[in-house]
Scaffold this active site. Structure first.
Site, PDB file in Angstrom:
ATOM      1  N   ARG A  34      74.071  34.478  35.005  1.00 24.95           N
ATOM      2  CA  ARG A  34      74.537  33.667  36.128  1.00 24.95           C
ATOM      3  C   ARG A  34      74.196  32.261  35.515  1.00 24.95           C
ATOM      4  O   ARG A  34      73.814  31.517  36.633  1.00 24.95           O
ATOM      5  CB  ARG A  34      73.770  34.045  37.564  1.00 24.95           C
ATOM      6  CG  ARG A  34      74.200  35.526  37.988  1.00 24.95           C
ATOM      7  CD  ARG A  34      75.093  35.258  38.815  1.00 24.95           C
ATOM      8  NE  ARG A  34      75.871  36.585  39.061  1.00 24.95           N
ATOM      9  CZ  ARG A  34      75.419  37.428  40.004  1.00 24.95           C
ATOM     10  NH1 ARG A  34      74.591  37.136  41.047  1.00 24.95           N
ATOM     11  NH2 ARG A  34      75.961  38.588  40.233  1.00 24.95           N
ATOM     12  N   ARG A  38      76.107  29.112  41.344  1.00 21.49           N
ATOM     13  CA  ARG A  38      75.845  28.029  42.490  1.00 21.49           C
ATOM     14  C   ARG A  38      74.698  27.252  42.027  1.00 21.49           C
ATOM     15  O   ARG A  38      74.390  26.222  42.838  1.00 21.49           O
ATOM     16  CB  ARG A  38      75.234  28.974  43.736  1.00 21.49           C
ATOM     17  CG  ARG A  38      76.503  29.513  44.698  1.00 21.49           C
ATOM     18  CD  ARG A  38      76.142  30.273  45.598  1.00 21.49           C
ATOM     19  NE  ARG A  38      75.704  31.601  45.108  1.00 21.49           N
ATOM     20  CZ  ARG A  38      75.312  32.561  45.690  1.00 21.49           C
ATOM     21  NH1 ARG A  38      75.522  32.655  47.069  1.00 21.49           N
ATOM     22  NH2 ARG A  38      74.946  33.652  45.070  1.00 21.49           N
ATOM     23  N   ARG A  47      84.543  25.461  43.223  1.00 20.42           N
ATOM     24  CA  ARG A  47      84.642  26.562  44.122  1.00 20.42           C
ATOM     25  C   ARG A  47      84.862  26.424  45.664  1.00 20.42           C
ATOM     26  O   ARG A  47      85.000  27.449  46.575  1.00 20.42           O
ATOM     27  CB  ARG A  47      83.569  27.565  43.774  1.00 20.42           C
ATOM     28  CG  ARG A  47      83.575  28.320  42.649  1.00 20.42           C
ATOM     29  CD  ARG A  47      84.619  29.742  42.764  1.00 20.42           C
ATOM     30  NE  ARG A  47      84.499  30.180  44.386  1.00 20.42           N
ATOM     31  CZ  ARG A  47      83.477  30.832  44.779  1.00 20.42           C
ATOM     32  NH1 ARG A  47      82.532  31.262  44.307  1.00 20.42           N
ATOM     33  NH2 ARG A  47      83.469  31.172  46.115  1.00 20.42           N
ATOM     34  N   ASP A  83      83.527  39.064  37.512  1.00 17.27           N
ATOM     35  CA  ASP A  83      82.459  39.883  38.119  1.00 17.27           C
ATOM     36  C   ASP A  83      82.645  41.234  37.745  1.00 17.27           C
ATOM     37  O   ASP A  83      83.706  41.619  37.505  1.00 17.27           O
ATOM     38  CB  ASP A  83      82.762  39.750  39.782  1.00 17.27           C
ATOM     39  CG  ASP A  83      81.609  40.135  40.441  1.00 17.27           C
ATOM     40  OD1 ASP A  83      80.480  39.439  40.540  1.00 17.27           O
ATOM     41  OD2 ASP A  83      81.588  41.270  40.656  1.00 17.27           O
ATOM     42  N   TYR A 159      78.421  50.512  44.513  1.00 15.57           N
ATOM     43  CA  TYR A 159      79.252  49.548  45.379  1.00 15.57           C
ATOM     44  C   TYR A 159      80.316  50.514  46.032  1.00 15.57           C
ATOM     45  O   TYR A 159      80.694  50.236  47.424  1.00 15.57           O
ATOM     46  CB  TYR A 159      79.874  48.237  44.781  1.00 15.57           C
ATOM     47  CG  TYR A 159      78.773  47.225  44.569  1.00 15.57           C
ATOM     48  CD1 TYR A 159      78.186  46.504  45.346  1.00 15.57           C
ATOM     49  CD2 TYR A 159      78.397  46.953  43.106  1.00 15.57           C
ATOM     50  CE1 TYR A 159      77.127  45.714  45.183  1.00 15.57           C
ATOM     51  CE2 TYR A 159      77.217  46.130  43.059  1.00 15.57           C
ATOM     52  CZ  TYR A 159      76.835  45.554  43.874  1.00 15.57           C
ATOM     53  OH  TYR A 159      75.866  44.587  43.486  1.00 15.57           O
TER      54      TYR A 159
HETATM   55  O1  CP3 Z   1      77.260  33.351  34.622  1.00 10.00           O
HETATM   56  C1  CP3 Z   1      77.274  34.637  34.588  1.00 10.00           C
HETATM   57  O2  CP3 Z   1      76.421  35.361  34.327  1.00 10.00           O
HETATM   58  C2  CP3 Z   1      78.803  35.064  34.863  1.00 10.00           C
HETATM   59  C3  CP3 Z   1      79.336  35.527  35.900  1.00 10.00           C
HETATM   60  C4  CP3 Z   1      78.812  36.744  36.685  1.00 10.00           C
HETATM   61  C5  CP3 Z   1      79.139  36.754  37.994  1.00 10.00           C
HETATM   62  N1  CP3 Z   1      78.905  38.327  38.653  1.00 10.00           N
HETATM   63  C6  CP3 Z   1      79.666  35.830  38.776  1.00 10.00           C
HETATM   64  C7  CP3 Z   1      79.258  35.818  40.178  1.00 10.00           C
HETATM   65  C8  CP3 Z   1      78.486  37.847  36.149  1.00 10.00           C
HETATM   66  C9  CP3 Z   1      77.888  38.481  34.958  1.00 10.00           C
HETATM   67  C10 CP3 Z   1      78.384  38.781  37.291  1.00 10.00           C
HETATM   68  C11 CP3 Z   1      78.058  40.153  37.346  1.00 10.00           C
HETATM   69  C12 CP3 Z   1      77.654  40.865  38.632  1.00 10.00           C
HETATM   70  N2  CP3 Z   1      78.323  40.849  39.784  1.00 10.00           N
HETATM   71  C13 CP3 Z   1      76.394  41.952  38.311  1.00 10.00           C
HETATM   72  C14 CP3 Z   1      75.622  42.286  37.292  1.00 10.00           C
HETATM   73  C15 CP3 Z   1      74.799  41.259  36.923  1.00 10.00           C
HETATM   74  C16 CP3 Z   1      73.571  41.342  38.127  1.00 10.00           C
HETATM   75  O3  CP3 Z   1      73.267  40.269  38.713  1.00 10.00           O
HETATM   76  O4  CP3 Z   1      72.796  42.304  38.052  1.00 10.00           O
HETATM   77  C17 CP3 Z   1      76.428  42.451  39.624  1.00 10.00           C
HETATM   78  C18 CP3 Z   1      75.599  43.439  40.436  1.00 10.00           C
HETATM   79  C19 CP3 Z   1      77.517  41.765  40.529  1.00 10.00           C
HETATM   80  C20 CP3 Z   1      77.953  42.128  41.790  1.00 10.00           C
HETATM   81  C21 CP3 Z   1      77.977  40.568  42.661  1.00 10.00           C
HETATM   82  N3  CP3 Z   1      78.779  39.800  42.445  1.00 10.00           N
HETATM   83  C22 CP3 Z   1      76.602  40.056  43.407  1.00 10.00           C
HETATM   84  C23 CP3 Z   1      75.355  40.803  43.637  1.00 10.00           C
HETATM   85  C24 CP3 Z   1      77.016  38.878  43.869  1.00 10.00           C
HETATM   86  C25 CP3 Z   1      76.204  38.038  44.466  1.00 10.00           C
HETATM   87  C26 CP3 Z   1      76.372  37.654  45.890  1.00 10.00           C
HETATM   88  C27 CP3 Z   1      75.784  36.144  46.531  1.00 10.00           C
HETATM   89  O5  CP3 Z   1      76.563  35.592  47.109  1.00 10.00           O
HETATM   90  O6  CP3 Z   1      74.661  36.226  46.194  1.00 10.00           O
HETATM   91  C28 CP3 Z   1      78.367  38.644  43.485  1.00 10.00           C
HETATM   92  C29 CP3 Z   1      78.953  37.223  43.421  1.00 10.00           C
HETATM   93  C30 CP3 Z   1      79.207  36.387  42.347  1.00 10.00           C
HETATM   94  N4  CP3 Z   1      79.478  36.895  41.134  1.00 10.00           N
HETATM   95  C31 CP3 Z   1      78.537  35.076  42.334  1.00 10.00           C
HETATM   96  C32 CP3 Z   1      78.853  34.642  40.917  1.00 10.00           C
HETATM   97  C33 CP3 Z   1      78.500  33.399  40.437  1.00 10.00           C
HETATM   98  C34 CP3 Z   1      78.435  34.163  43.614  1.00 10.00           C
HETATM   99  C35 CP3 Z   1      79.723  33.857  44.283  1.00 10.00           C
HETATM  100  C36 CP3 Z   1      79.821  32.688  44.812  1.00 10.00           C
HETATM  101  O7  CP3 Z   1      79.586  31.476  44.092  1.00 10.00           O
HETATM  102  O8  CP3 Z   1      79.879  32.542  46.049  1.00 10.00           O
END
Ligand code: CP3
Length: 369
Positions: A34, A38, A47, A83, A159
């Site tokens: 991540r 954000r 975004r 994602d 999910y």
């Molecule tokens: O920088 C990085 O790591 C690359 C991008 C990345 C994202 N998701 C972007 C993202 C990666 C590698 C993921 C994988 C992902 N997505 C996982 C496995 C990694 C982990 O955290 O264990 C999981 C479980 C997800 C599912 C998911 N997608 C979640 C739990 C969330 C967060 C929800 C929130 O808003 O807190 C997302 C959304 C997401 N994926 C965001 C990002 C940057 C946030 C979206 C936003 O900016 O509104």
């Protein structure tokens, strides 16, 4: 499907790749899960008018967001901005990512018909991602790796079955235990999608891949071995001939590290709960037991991890002390022959409120250790 090796660029002295294969890296490699997201004002800016999942299918945005943390922090790898639910979305599954919550699936899978109806994904449906990867590779230098990734079948199934983020994963576990045959059918539907997603990224030229089984730590080792490991093993085997490092990661997996290592990765990601030297001993003992007579060197994997993301809120003194501790635990594992290398990372993702200045500082400290 053949993996097209022609698109792969030749990296030169890339610290992440050297560490993954047990060679001596020119500096201790670091990237952060991540790292794009954000915590960065430039991310919030691009975004602001576009939904998360829409941005993942826009090659220009995907490249810009992936590069933001590389430019800012001097990390040794970019992780593709995407994602784990992107292949599901591309295949037409009705889902969205709700800010502050995570992926939400409109019609959770509950019965045999639902699972039967889950579509497969075609590589063409992932074309925007491949195009974005091409743009990123044009911006990275020859020692910066691009890491592609996918969600593992268990985490994706959670999910799909729960319909969204879950505290206890009870519906998913209920499916496993009440109808194992149907569970295995679901895994057999998801596994090819994960393989297609990874192969699309590999064909487009990523330099390494990570399989995120973020929620596997909710399972007992017995259930992990019976209901999950065969599918993650199949995925690692399907991408083995790409000849790039494969990383396996989950959260709360202290009791599963050995089993997850048996799935076949070069690198094991470890969360902050288990010291890296202890993690390496567990991994090595499991691999030695699983492959009697194996060359002892082949039972030592590289480690990735494992600073607690909360330490980035604890001030520079604590940050430096904790980084030194993590590095010395990794070095001890390597010195004992229980690990082949160390890629520094957090134990899980960067928290959204993190001060990006502390991330940059952490990279400087890591590179000098
Ligand atoms: O920088 C990085 O790591 C690359 C991008 C990345 C994202 N998701 C972007 C993202 C990666 C590698 C993921 C994988 C992902 N997505 C996982 C496995 C990694 C982990 O955290 O264990 C999981 C479980 C997800 C599912 C998911 N997608 C979640 C739990 C969330 C967060 C929800 C929130 O808003 O807190 C997302 C959304 C997401 N994926 C965001 C990002 C940057 C946030 C979206 C936003 O900016 O509104």
């Amino acid at each position: 499907m053949m993996v097209d090796m022609n698109n792969r660029r030749a990296l030169k002295d890339a610290p992440i790749i050297d560490a993954a294969y047990g060679r001596s890296p020119s500096r201790r490699p670091v990237w952060f899960m991540r790292q794009a997201g954000r915590s960065l004002p430039e991310y919030r800016q691009v975004r602001k008018d576009i939904a998360m999942l829409d941005s993942c299918f826009r090659p220009d945005l995907l490249a810009e967001i992936t590069m933001q943390p590389v430019r800012r922090h001097d990390v040794d790898a970019a992780i593709l901005f995407s994602d784990i639910v992107v292949p599901l979305k591309a295949a037409g599954v009705d889902l969205d990512i709700v800010p502050g919550r995570g992926p939400v699936v409109e019609n959770p899978l509950r019965c045999s018909n639902d699972i039967e109806a889950l579509p497969d994904v075609a590589e063409e449906q992932l074309a925007p991602i491949a195009e974005g990867i091409g743009l990123i590779l044009g911006e990275l230098n020859e020692s910066q790796a691009l890491i592609g990734f996918a969600g593992a079948p268990f985490t994706l199934a959670s999910y799909l079955v729960e319909g969204g983020p879950s505290r206890n994963h009870e519906q998913t576990k209920a499916l496993m235990h009440s109808n194992p045959e149907l569970w295995h059918k679901l895994m057999q539907k998801i596994t090819p999608m994960v393989i297609t997603f990874l192969k699309a990224q590999i064909s487009a030229g990523v330099d390494a891949v990570q399989l995120f089984d973020s929620w596997a730590g909710f399972l007992t080792q017995r259930d992990y071995r019976r209901f999950v490991l065969p599918y993650s093993t199949e995925i690692f085997a399907a991408v083995a001939d790409a000849g790039i490092p494969r990383i396996h990661f989950g959260v709360g997996t202290g009791e599963l590290l050995g089993a997850m290592a048996e799935a076949g990765p070069e690198v094991m990601g470890v969360d902050w709960r288990v010291p890296l030297d202890a993690a390496a001993s567990r991994i090595r003992a499991s691999l030695a037991e699983a492959t009697p007579g194996a060359d002892p060197e082949s039972t030592a994997l590289a480690l990735q991890g494992n600073l607690d993301p909360a330490i980035l809120f604890s001030g520079e003194k604590a940050l430096e002390a904790e980084i030194k501790r993590v590095c010395s635990e990794a070095d001890r594992a390597i010195a004992r022959g229980n690990a082949r290398g160390h890629i520094f990372n957090l134990g899980h993702g960067v928290l959204p409120q993190t001060d990006p200045g502390m991330i940059t500082r952490a990279v400087e400290i890591i590179h000098s250790n």
